[in-house]
Design an enzyme around this catalytic site. Structure first.
Site, PDB file in Angstrom:
ATOM      1  CG  HIS A  95      69.820  57.969   8.812  1.00 12.34           C
ATOM      2  ND1 HIS A  95      70.168  59.124   9.467  1.00 12.34           N
ATOM      3  CD2 HIS A  95      68.505  57.759   9.128  1.00 12.34           C
ATOM      4  CE1 HIS A  95      69.133  59.585  10.144  1.00 12.34           C
ATOM      5  NE2 HIS A  95      68.114  58.780   9.949  1.00 12.34           N
ATOM      6  CD  GLU A  98      65.189  56.088   7.887  1.00 17.18           C
ATOM      7  OE1 GLU A  98      64.484  56.931   8.487  1.00 17.18           O
ATOM      8  OE2 GLU A  98      66.148  55.492   8.434  1.00 17.18           O
ATOM      9  CG  HIS A  99      65.797  61.135   6.328  1.00 20.89           C
ATOM     10  ND1 HIS A  99      65.293  62.200   7.040  1.00 20.89           N
ATOM     11  CD2 HIS A  99      66.269  60.255   7.255  1.00 20.89           C
ATOM     12  CE1 HIS A  99      65.461  61.996   8.337  1.00 20.89           C
ATOM     13  NE2 HIS A  99      66.055  60.820   8.496  1.00 20.89           N
ATOM     14  CD  GLU A 177      67.180  60.709  12.729  1.00 20.40           C
ATOM     15  OE1 GLU A 177      67.197  59.498  13.020  1.00 20.40           O
ATOM     16  OE2 GLU A 177      66.690  61.164  11.670  1.00 20.40           O
TER      17      GLU A 177
END
Length: 230
Positions: A95, A98-99, A177
């Protein structure tokens, strides 16, 4: 050439069939195998589909929608790069990547360049990390599609910068998040289901692996414990 062809072209810029730019990738479509009839759809669906196997062995789906002639979109699904595939020492790493991926590339080095190009063309973009895949997409006015497609492609086939100056900022974004997810009922239900599956602690591919990540799992201390040099 149509926007649909250009959208399909991005997949051919993989290591197995790397192209120097988006234009060359589009031309390479002439060397691919058309897999017609491979899309199941409703009888009410008026869109046109074409499944293409590209020179690098990657399959791409081109879609033409007559009702969306002024808009264009592209998406990339990266298989084998999801929450379950992150190392147990750094859960949430997929994740976090991804950022970090959209922090500029060698061809377009500006950290905010991609999102600025999206904004100039009245578009939007996002990404999501699933259990075994990571998905990226953008949507823009059709007139600017190919320019943005080339920017988008560089994150996968060019040289993404993974800008070190953005590292701490994106860890904060991931942590925020995670904080939002913890008070979201749908997310809480998903977490409960993940931890109830049989064999949840078996190996690095556990379904129960924490996927979002935060400072505790991705910060400097976690990285050092995992043997990652800062």
């Amino acid at each position: 050439r149509s926007s649909c062809e250009a959208a399909a072209a991005i997949a051919d810029q993989s290591p197995g069939g790397r192209a120097q730019d988006s234009a060359r990738a589009v031309y390479m479509l002439h060397c691919t195998v058309d897999e017609r009839g491979g899309v199941e759809r409703s009888v009410e669906d008026r869109r046109r589909y074409r499944v293409i196997r590209l020179a690098g062995g990657v399959r791409a789906l081109a879609v033409c929608d007559p009702q969306a002639e002024h808009r264009a979109t592209a998406a990339m699904c990266v298989d084998g790069a999801g929450a379950r595939t992150a190392p147990v020492e750094l859960v949430g790493l997929a994740h976090y990547l991804e950022h970090m991926l959209f922090q500029g590339s060698q061809k377009y080095p500006g950290v905010s360049f991609y999102k600025k190009q999206i904004g100039l063309r009245a578009g939007r973009c996002n990404a999501s990390t699933a259990a075994e895949t990571t998905n990226y997409f953008f949507e823009v006015d059709a007139g600017g599609f190919e320019e943005v497609l080339d920017v988008f492609a560089q994150f996968f086939v060019g040289a993404p910068l993974l800008d070190k100056s953005a590292a701490e900022r994106e860890i904060e974004a991931v942590t925020n998040e995670d904080s939002r997810n913890r008070v979201n009922d749908d997310r809480r239900l998903r977490m409960a289901l993940q931890h109830s599956v049989s064999g949840r602690t078996t190996g690095s591919q556990s379904w129960s692996k924490f996927g979002t990540g935060n400072k505790s799992t991705l910060g400097a201390e976690a990285a050092a414990a995992a043997g990652v040099e800062g």
